[in-house]
Write a protein that holds these residues in place. Sequence first.
Motif, PDB file in Angstrom:
ATOM      1  N   CYS A  63      -1.225   3.092   5.209  1.00  0.00           N
ATOM      2  CA  CYS A  63      -0.304   2.607   4.521  1.00  0.00           C
ATOM      3  C   CYS A  63       0.887   2.512   5.172  1.00  0.00           C
ATOM      4  CB  CYS A  63      -0.120   3.995   3.499  1.00  0.00           C
ATOM      5  SG  CYS A  63      -1.412   4.130   2.387  1.00  0.00           S
TER       6      CYS A  63
ATOM      7  N   LEU B  71     -11.877  -0.671   5.146  1.00  0.00           N
ATOM      8  CA  LEU B  71     -11.038  -0.561   4.084  1.00  0.00           C
ATOM      9  C   LEU B  71      -9.676  -1.419   4.381  1.00  0.00           C
ATOM     10  CD1 LEU B  71     -10.477   0.636   1.157  1.00  0.00           C
ATOM     11  CD2 LEU B  71      -9.268   2.462   2.342  1.00  0.00           C
ATOM     12  N   ASP B  72      -9.231  -1.135   5.444  1.00  0.00           N
ATOM     13  CA  ASP B  72      -7.929  -1.733   5.804  1.00  0.00           C
ATOM     14  C   ASP B  72      -8.226  -3.459   5.861  1.00  0.00           C
ATOM     15  OD1 ASP B  72      -5.269  -2.090   6.760  1.00  0.00           O
ATOM     16  OD2 ASP B  72      -6.087  -2.221   8.915  1.00  0.00           O
TER      17      ASP B  72
ATOM     18  N   LEU C 106      -8.921  -4.938   2.448  1.00  0.00           N
ATOM     19  CA  LEU C 106      -7.874  -4.912   1.519  1.00  0.00           C
ATOM     20  C   LEU C 106      -6.767  -6.211   1.950  1.00  0.00           C
ATOM     21  CD1 LEU C 106      -6.745  -1.073   1.130  1.00  0.00           C
ATOM     22  CD2 LEU C 106      -7.477  -2.655  -0.688  1.00  0.00           C
TER      23      LEU C 106
ATOM     24  N   LEU D 109     -14.236  -3.670  -4.942  1.00  0.00           N
ATOM     25  CA  LEU D 109     -13.462  -4.859  -4.410  1.00  0.00           C
ATOM     26  C   LEU D 109     -14.156  -6.282  -4.841  1.00  0.00           C
ATOM     27  CD1 LEU D 109     -12.725  -3.598  -0.910  1.00  0.00           C
ATOM     28  CD2 LEU D 109     -11.265  -4.556  -2.555  1.00  0.00           C
TER      29      LEU D 109
ATOM     30  N   ARG E  42       0.906  -0.997  -0.013  1.00  0.00           N
ATOM     31  CA  ARG E  42       0.032   0.059   0.030  1.00  0.00           C
ATOM     32  C   ARG E  42       0.811   1.248   0.099  1.00  0.00           C
ATOM     33  NH1 ARG E  42      -3.782  -1.616   4.772  1.00  0.00           N
ATOM     34  NH2 ARG E  42      -4.355  -3.807   4.277  1.00  0.00           N
TER      35      ARG E  42
ATOM     36  N   CYS F  29      -2.711  -1.253  -2.875  1.00  0.00           N
ATOM     37  CA  CYS F  29      -3.659   0.145  -2.968  1.00  0.00           C
ATOM     38  C   CYS F  29      -2.788   1.347  -3.209  1.00  0.00           C
ATOM     39  CB  CYS F  29      -4.226  -0.037  -1.431  1.00  0.00           C
ATOM     40  SG  CYS F  29      -5.417   1.494  -1.185  1.00  0.00           S
TER      41      CYS F  29
ATOM     42  N   PHE G 197      -3.192   4.968  -2.132  1.00  0.00           N
ATOM     43  CA  PHE G 197      -4.218   5.736  -1.451  1.00  0.00           C
ATOM     44  C   PHE G 197      -3.953   7.108  -1.415  1.00  0.00           C
ATOM     45  CE2 PHE G 197      -6.152   7.331   2.388  1.00  0.00           C
ATOM     46  CZ  PHE G 197      -7.163   6.626   2.587  1.00  0.00           C
TER      47      PHE G 197
ATOM     48  N   LEU H 279      -5.264  -4.268  -7.869  1.00  0.00           N
ATOM     49  CA  LEU H 279      -4.972  -2.776  -7.657  1.00  0.00           C
ATOM     50  C   LEU H 279      -6.182  -2.248  -7.185  1.00  0.00           C
ATOM     51  CD1 LEU H 279      -2.955  -0.330  -7.157  1.00  0.00           C
ATOM     52  CD2 LEU H 279      -3.362   0.150  -9.590  1.00  0.00           C
ATOM     53  N   VAL H 280      -6.184  -1.449  -6.046  1.00  0.00           N
ATOM     54  CA  VAL H 280      -7.326  -0.504  -5.601  1.00  0.00           C
ATOM     55  C   VAL H 280      -6.910   0.949  -5.604  1.00  0.00           C
ATOM     56  CG1 VAL H 280      -9.425  -0.170  -4.265  1.00  0.00           C
ATOM     57  CG2 VAL H 280      -8.760  -2.448  -4.652  1.00  0.00           C
TER      58      VAL H 280
ATOM     59  N   CYS I 276      -7.591   4.504  -4.183  1.00  0.00           N
ATOM     60  CA  CYS I 276      -8.650   5.307  -3.400  1.00  0.00           C
ATOM     61  C   CYS I 276      -8.260   6.763  -3.432  1.00  0.00           C
ATOM     62  CB  CYS I 276      -8.664   4.947  -1.795  1.00  0.00           C
ATOM     63  SG  CYS I 276      -8.980   3.023  -1.603  1.00  0.00           S
TER      64      CYS I 276
END
Lengths: 277, 270, 326
Positions: A218, A193-194, A197, A165, A33, A204, A206, A171-172, A174
């Motif tokens: 992160c 979210l944490d 993921l 999701l 992240r 991620c 972020f 890969l996300v 945000c």
Amino acid sequence: MSLLEVSDLTVSFGRRRVEAVRGVSFRLEAGQRLGVIGESGSGKTVTALAVMGLLPENAHVSGSVRLAGTEIVGRSESALAGLRGDVMSMVFQEPMTALDPTMRVGRQVAEVLRLHQGAESGRARDRVVAMLGEVGLADPERVADAFPHQLSGGQRQRVILAMALINSPDLVICDEPTTALDVTVQALVLEKLDEVLTAAGAACLFISHDLAVVSQVCDQVMVMLDGEVVEAGTVKELFTAATHPYTRGLVATSRLDLAEPGERLPTVEDYYAGEQR
Amino acid sequence: MKRAQLVIGLVLVGLVVVTAVVSIFWTPFDPVRVVPGQRLLGPGWPHLLGTDGFGIDIVSRLMVGARTVLFVGIISVGLAAVVGVPLGMLAGQAGGWVDEVVMRVADIVYAFPALLLAILLAAVFGGSTLTAMAAIGIASIPAFARVARAGSLQVIASDFVLAARASGTSRWAIAGRHVLPNLAPLVGVQASVGFALAILAEAALSYLGLATPRPNPTWGNMLRDAQELMWVAPLQALWPGLAIALAVLGFNLLGDGLRDYLDPRLREVS
Amino acid sequence: MHLALRIARRFGVFLLSLLGASLLIFLLTNALPGDVAQVLLGTDATPEAVAKLRAQLGLDRPLPVQYLSWLGGILVGDFGHSHLNGQPVLALLAPRIAVTMWLVLFGLLGSLLIALPAGMVAALKRRSWPGFTISAAAQLGMAVPVFWGGILLVLVFSVGLHWLPANGYVPLARNPAQWAAHLVLPSVTLALVQAAVLIRYVRSAFIEVLNEDYFRTARSIGWTPMRALLRHGLRNAAISLVTVIGLQLSSVLVGAIVVESVYTLPGLGSMLLTAVGQRDLVVVQGTVMFLVLAVLLISALVDFSYLLIDPRQGASARSDDGRTAA
């Protein structure tokens, strides 16, 4: 090979080629992240949109963005559409307006499934309800049948999270996912979210202007200023040994708990005056 | 791109105006006198676009037609603005039930098509240039009232009017000194668009035989004549239509160009 | 606002407009300096004969009484009787309604069929040549008077190519193929001219959608721009377009009156024009009232359909208790 490799990315807009992002390079490993921090106009959202291939028509992109080895820059719209929502997905800043107001929320989530998996409607519904439960919505059946305007901001943001999701992307991205929410709701959504993921093992990117929020999610951070990356490292390094004055300002303002009572609170400007300030 | 709109619009409108003015003093041939020996000549010299079924020079008739179009446009748009703008300002300034009544009546008139109004007037008084102008003018009032109302609401809410009000300037003084001048550009845009609609309406009415009757030439009644000769002289139906289309295009482009020029924020949407 | 209240309010507006329009029509047709009886009998009629006819026609009553009896008649379907042949206006209208209805229907559908895709492309490609081309074509189309458009089409397809009839009408029941052949050019004329106006509205409605966050969301989950617009844009744009189409309706009807005249179709428009020519005021009055009634009724229905498309309209009362904190 890293999951995401961005090298020398430059984005400019319009006929006058106003540069929003200049020579940005970074890489992101699978499951890692990376927080991108900077104020509005620093180029962080443009960077994210470039990775998604969602920049407006009048944008000129140079450099390279590779996702799992395949180049994103210059790819056809339909090839990119195949990746979006499947391999990579995005959570946007404005939960109040990011959902189609005329369509039930459950159908909007199911759409992501159908687009990439061709799931038939019966099974899709079960998956959607399960996913809505996973992101922490209390009554997923009822939420699935609701229109966006019948949900609160926090509920909508979780729906968007579920959309991002449900196909277990690698890969996300945000983009300020909690900025528009109340502080108490913000903490709950970040926690969730944490959790999701981690469960999905997704990487991620972020984006936030708030160092405190980034440090909750992160481990790696990258600081952007006026379209360029000015500093990068682990969250810990940034807090203890920031080199760029702008970063030191960010750190000081995010640690208001250290300020003495009665003392003037620190501002970024105390550390970094900038050129156009 | 947008500047080009404004320029093309100005050129076309200018062309109509110049033609109309020139036609008062000079036309190549008599625009109404029948010349039996010269029927349906093709384009050439000295009749540039030929002659119609009565042997009359088409260019001359088109020129006089421009005059009719301008005359009808000016009177009907003028009527609509003179009645509509004060009504809209009144509605915007007074608010409350005055606003409600004025705008409801405007809605009713707006829902009533200009053509039907013109037909009613023609049925009662006999179709003429006058009934056409009255119908077009009355039907255009609501559009002006709406623009004026929206504009004056905007101006009243602005800081400089608040400041004027705070310093004790009366409501009606504000209307005259601040609201009216600020409405002028909006009304100008509406007038240009309204002019285009008036040209179309007048043409339709004279085509249907409900406005200016023959032998006075209008672009609409020239097309009515031309249609009857369609099988023998198809070109006849081209020129008057082209004149209408270019004039309407000119006023539309002028209106759009003005709007963009005055309000750059609208560029994207409209 | 509650849904029932909204509908009631809209219905009130409809009734008020109807009242206003009927008053306008009545006053105009009764503003004749002489009066109908004089016109009918001519200037050399004896005053006794005129007075007798006035009494017979009910013209000796005060204006408000005449208005109310006329309005009352309309509410039960009595639009008056022709001065010329004594026939009820509604009986004269009846056989012609179908002609105008087909024309309006095909004209409106045709214009939507052209304007929706064209407007969408114009919005999506607004910075490249397809967008410019469509916008320019619409701008040109808006300047073409509907009757000239009709004449040009006749010149090409009837005079030039001999493909389609230039005028006349055949009822559907008598010969469907001929019926269709006679309606093609009139419908296309109406559709093209209306589409030119509509394209601008469609374009700006879709440009609005393109700037919405949910459109970006739709693209982020894997829709291409065109398909995102179809899937999520159409319904949202429809909400603003429904109102426009309601307003368009009256201009389609007016256009139909003119088009009927170009192609000599025996519809309501040509009947109206004939009645004007014959100075048959009651027929003019009744036909105009009928047309206005149709316009008002349909635009009210269009507004109701708007409540059905937008879930926020109908459900606004529910959302308050349905809303819970996250």
